[in-house]
Design an enzyme around this catalytic site. Sequence first.
Site, PDB file in Angstrom:
ATOM      1  N   SER A 133       0.831  -1.207   0.000  1.00 51.74           N
ATOM      2  CA  SER A 133       0.000   0.000   0.000  1.00 51.74           C
ATOM      3  C   SER A 133       0.869   1.263   0.000  1.00 51.74           C
ATOM      4  CB  SER A 133      -0.963   0.000   1.193  1.00 51.74           C
ATOM      5  OG  SER A 133      -0.250  -0.154   2.388  1.00 51.74           O
ATOM      6  N   ASP A 177       6.548   2.982   7.012  1.00 46.76           N
ATOM      7  CA  ASP A 177       6.507   2.357   5.682  1.00 46.76           C
ATOM      8  C   ASP A 177       6.660   3.400   4.583  1.00 46.76           C
ATOM      9  OD1 ASP A 177       6.036   0.180   7.210  1.00 46.76           O
ATOM     10  OD2 ASP A 177       3.916  -0.020   6.700  1.00 46.76           O
ATOM     11  N   TYR A 229      -3.802  -4.490  15.496  1.00 43.55           N
ATOM     12  CA  TYR A 229      -2.843  -3.378  15.357  1.00 43.55           C
ATOM     13  C   TYR A 229      -3.376  -2.151  16.093  1.00 43.55           C
ATOM     14  CZ  TYR A 229       0.260   0.050  13.135  1.00 43.55           C
ATOM     15  OH  TYR A 229       1.180   1.041  12.908  1.00 43.55           O
TER      16      TYR A 229
HETATM   17  C1  GAF Z   1       2.803  -1.537   9.868  1.00 41.99           C
HETATM   18  C2  GAF Z   1       2.557  -0.037   9.948  1.00 41.99           C
HETATM   19  F1  GAF Z   1       2.117   0.441   8.743  1.00 41.99           F
HETATM   20  C3  GAF Z   1       3.826   0.710  10.349  1.00 41.99           C
HETATM   21  O1  GAF Z   1       3.520   2.076  10.537  1.00 41.99           O
HETATM   22  C4  GAF Z   1       4.438   0.106  11.610  1.00 41.99           C
HETATM   23  O2  GAF Z   1       3.720   0.487  12.753  1.00 41.99           O
HETATM   24  C5  GAF Z   1       4.551  -1.415  11.503  1.00 41.99           C
HETATM   25  O3  GAF Z   1       3.316  -2.002  11.112  1.00 41.99           O
HETATM   26  C6  GAF Z   1       4.982  -2.040  12.792  1.00 41.99           C
HETATM   27  O4  GAF Z   1       6.283  -1.659  13.088  1.00 41.99           O
HETATM   28  O5  GAF Z   1       3.695  -1.833   8.829  1.00 41.99           O
END
Ligand code: GAF
Length: 388
Positions: A133, A177, A229
């Site tokens: 993404s 990311d 998450y």
């Molecule tokens: C995902 C999220 F998009 C990132 O921002 C980060 O928090 C990650 O999980 C965990 O480190 O990739």
Amino acid sequence: MTGAGDVAARATAGFRQRYGGEPAGRWAAPGRVNLIGEHTDYNDGFVLPFALPLRTVVAAAAADDGRWSVWSELDDEPVEFGPAEADEPGRVDGWAAYVAGVVWALRAAGHTVPGARLAIASDVPVGSGLSSSAAIEAAVLAALVELGGLDLPAERWPRLAQRAENDYVGAPTGIMDQSAVIRGRSGHALFLDCRTEAVEQIPFDLGAAGLAVLVIDSRAPHRHADGEYAARRKSCERAAEALGVAALRDVATGDLDAALARLDDDETRRRVRHVVTEDQRVLDTVELLRAGRIRDIGPLLTASHASMRDDFEITVPEIDTAVEAALAARAYGARMTGGGFGGCVLALVDADAADAVADAVTAAYADRGFTAPGTLTVLPAGGATRLD
Ligand code: GAF
């Protein structure tokens, strides 16, 4: 894995077929893995990701009608939207939401975004935790900035792409990311302070050291990753509030025990311990890499995995099996990479042992009756760029 040329050719062919004529240009952005520093970004902490040689390519041209039309290999028909849909988060969904989100974020920041036709092809697998993404967001952002002649330096792209994901798509992710896929540099890992957005390119020349990073796609089925998450993020924010700090990054390693003693439930204590010790592991990894001691980061990678498994509780059996099998096959270190509940594992291995480690993981999977994993050796690649 196919070469960048193939994916660019697919994007161009898609453009010609859907829209007729030639694109004005092609823009690419990579996927990423995170070497270390997991769930630290939204705690204002430290991360150390690198960009992958797998890329998403957008072939694009401006359109006079002030609307956006996006085709991707994932679908037969293009998705079309105008300013009304772009300005209302949620109106465009599925993969096209990442594109509409970028348009939304640019417009919300006051930019005049040109209408455009875009065709997207990608070698970044979807749903494997390699940031497909963020790759779409970054490639589309690069295309629109240039097509529109927008005054927007690349340092500001990660925050905008993150807003697209947070506020348009509705995923409460941090900034890692988008930073990795935009600011990554070939042969380097990106040391990012997620509070200040300061970056340092850390040399990570695996090839010269006879090493490789083996990426293992766990192929684990999706297990409520989005909700879990968000729950982890909430728990960290509540803990920071209880401790009277702006973010968990502000708990120094030396103050960890005292901080834990002030929290009254065990789960929150373990979440905090993960974040604080993980920040320290990032800093320790950076120190070793600055000293050219790549092999020596192995134990830190493995300790990071244990912390994600036991304290942050974001791993799953397939992931733990891959880590254990890689270590038993003499990887220097191994850990899950990315948000968790599936996705990929990375293992630091001697380059000439990569196949044997991959075979060992595949065999361990077969023993446990899991769907066979995918494996790939990677080197750090460059971030978002115009191809031609
Ligand atoms: C995902 C999220 F998009 C990132 O921002 C980060 O928090 C990650 O999980 C965990 O480190 O990739």
